[in-house]
Design a protein around this motif. Sequence first.
Motif, PDB file in Angstrom:
ATOM      1  N   ASP B 157       0.721  -1.137  -0.147  1.00  0.00           N
ATOM      2  CA  ASP B 157      -0.072  -0.132  -0.117  1.00  0.00           C
ATOM      3  C   ASP B 157       0.876   1.407  -0.007  1.00  0.00           C
ATOM      4  O   ASP B 157       0.456   2.244   0.281  1.00  0.00           O
ATOM      5  CB  ASP B 157      -1.138   0.156   1.026  1.00  0.00           C
ATOM      6  CG  ASP B 157      -0.277  -0.336   2.518  1.00  0.00           C
ATOM      7  OD1 ASP B 157       0.894  -0.674   2.215  1.00  0.00           O
ATOM      8  OD2 ASP B 157      -1.088  -0.212   3.533  1.00  0.00           O
ATOM      9  N   GLY B 158       2.201   1.003  -0.444  1.00  0.00           N
ATOM     10  CA  GLY B 158       2.932   2.340  -0.643  1.00  0.00           C
ATOM     11  C   GLY B 158       3.506   2.927   0.548  1.00  0.00           C
ATOM     12  O   GLY B 158       3.992   4.152   0.736  1.00  0.00           O
ATOM     13  N   ALA B 159       3.603   2.022   1.698  1.00  0.00           N
ATOM     14  CA  ALA B 159       4.130   2.402   2.781  1.00  0.00           C
ATOM     15  C   ALA B 159       5.643   2.494   2.828  1.00  0.00           C
ATOM     16  O   ALA B 159       5.966   1.886   1.934  1.00  0.00           O
ATOM     17  CB  ALA B 159       3.811   1.596   3.952  1.00  0.00           C
ATOM     18  N   PRO B 160       6.212   3.683   3.313  1.00  0.00           N
ATOM     19  CA  PRO B 160       7.760   3.814   3.380  1.00  0.00           C
ATOM     20  C   PRO B 160       8.565   2.875   3.938  1.00  0.00           C
ATOM     21  O   PRO B 160       8.035   2.007   4.816  1.00  0.00           O
ATOM     22  CB  PRO B 160       8.021   5.134   3.966  1.00  0.00           C
ATOM     23  CG  PRO B 160       6.631   5.307   4.866  1.00  0.00           C
ATOM     24  CD  PRO B 160       5.659   4.675   4.235  1.00  0.00           C
ATOM     25  N   HIS B 192       7.077  -1.192  -6.615  1.00  0.00           N
ATOM     26  CA  HIS B 192       5.731  -1.110  -6.720  1.00  0.00           C
ATOM     27  C   HIS B 192       5.160  -1.928  -7.926  1.00  0.00           C
ATOM     28  O   HIS B 192       4.159  -2.709  -7.994  1.00  0.00           O
ATOM     29  CB  HIS B 192       5.152   0.520  -7.210  1.00  0.00           C
ATOM     30  CG  HIS B 192       5.969   1.339  -5.925  1.00  0.00           C
ATOM     31  ND1 HIS B 192       4.920   1.117  -4.724  1.00  0.00           N
ATOM     32  CD2 HIS B 192       6.796   2.129  -5.725  1.00  0.00           C
ATOM     33  CE1 HIS B 192       5.626   2.060  -4.007  1.00  0.00           C
ATOM     34  NE2 HIS B 192       6.553   2.562  -4.545  1.00  0.00           N
ATOM     35  N   ARG B 196       2.722  -5.296  -8.037  1.00  0.00           N
ATOM     36  CA  ARG B 196       1.866  -5.562  -8.966  1.00  0.00           C
ATOM     37  C   ARG B 196       2.127  -6.973  -9.760  1.00  0.00           C
ATOM     38  O   ARG B 196       1.217  -7.823  -9.804  1.00  0.00           O
ATOM     39  CB  ARG B 196       1.939  -4.500 -10.153  1.00  0.00           C
ATOM     40  CG  ARG B 196       0.397  -4.401 -10.848  1.00  0.00           C
ATOM     41  CD  ARG B 196       0.468  -3.004 -11.833  1.00  0.00           C
ATOM     42  NE  ARG B 196       1.688  -2.444 -12.329  1.00  0.00           N
ATOM     43  CZ  ARG B 196       2.364  -2.927 -13.370  1.00  0.00           C
ATOM     44  NH1 ARG B 196       1.404  -4.210 -13.891  1.00  0.00           N
ATOM     45  NH2 ARG B 196       3.286  -2.672 -13.976  1.00  0.00           N
TER      46      ARG B 196
END
Lengths: 204, 204
Positions: B157-160, B192, B196
């Motif tokens: 979910d794009g967390a750092p 990312h 996917r």
Amino acid sequence: MSDPVRLLLADDEHLIRGALAALLSLEDDLLVVAEAATGPEALAMARAHAPDVAVLDLQMPGADGVRVATSLRAELPGCQVLIITGHGRPGHLKRALAAGVRGFVPKTLSARRLAEIIRTVHAGNRYVDPELAADAISAGDSPLTAREAEVLELAADGAPVAEIAERAALSPGTVRNYLSSAVTKLGAENRHTAVRLARERGWV
Amino acid sequence: MSDPVRLLLADDEHLIRGALAALLSLEDDLLVVAEAATGPEALAMARAHAPDVAVLDLQMPGADGVRVATSLRAELPGCQVLIITGHGRPGHLKRALAAGVRGFVPKTLSARRLAEIIRTVHAGNRYVDPELAADAISAGDSPLTAREAEVLELAADGAPVAEIAERAALSPGTVRNYLSSAVTKLGAENRHTAVRLARERGWV
DNA sequence: CGGCCGGCATGACAAATGTCAGCGGGCGGT
DNA sequence: ACCGCCCGCTGACATTTGTCATGCCGGCCG
């Protein structure tokens, strides 16, 4: 009694389409005259059969329901469009309405209710699922400018800035600026969560 | 003639579930004895009605089809499970089979074929859609180690990195290393696209 | 006409990320 | 016992990001 309502059904899931056709046929004032599994096929079928109401799934291969609706609106003004969707995102509803769609409902609906709504739409009225409408209202309008949305979309599949810049014919710096402002507007932490948020709200 | 096959139908899309129930009821050797809209509900219904075959949608609120299947397997060994899915990803099939599911089919199927497959499954045989099976085989096994997969999932979910490290109780450097090796193994350009890709192949 | 806004760009700097090398420990095969 | 593999960590480095200030141009509105 008047003539039955002639229906076009379009959904890529054969099982559902068939089942739907069977169920709607039980209503004696509804008649399924054509079925399609893809966007282009739906258009072709509509041209061939000129249905009174087109029931379109939002997500179909080829062209999504809204695009089909737009074409239909131009070619067959007499044909009302009802969009049916599994997971409704707010932005889609807005786009659909803008495309002249008369009804917008989720798949969590009984067949009887669907039949009623088809009649409503055929009578020239609109029907939008209350829950989806509430979502759309609470989500509000997209705060993104056209460019920001465009760049965000290109960033969606994780491409690096350089590639986005090339595909958008922009300077890399500009891309980063747009991305940055989009991220800020959406209250996200980085471009990727921004993409996710924008998607959830139907802004991309 | 033998007793009819007693069915449990679980799908969160009311429209489809109802339509399916109607269509399957047309087959005189099939009997829908229960319906459910969520994972937990499906379990409760299964306990209450002890169906011969459970037809479960893969994606449901609460608990997905595979989880329900696992519980069912333990509680009602006599109940065969058939999973039905919209967009089948390879990894799901593998997980489902491991959970003791007897059938796995996409929604792009006619009701008649579905009825046949229900009979097949009820007879104790397996049925897996050939296309989905081919996808699963061509996708092969995940090259990711357990940790790599875990970290990749947290990155989804794009967390750092810092957040991932905290949530996985790892050092940030380690997280980056795992991420890097996962990206390399998947042939991706960055984390990312790696996420996917792994999702597409059902490896997360 | 004069702002104001959006589109587009630059440059510079800080922070996050990707990559590489290397170290130690544990565990399962041969 | 040894080897290979995975786990976990560190440190260093190049690259990619996010952020900010700033500038120019063109259209639109009051």
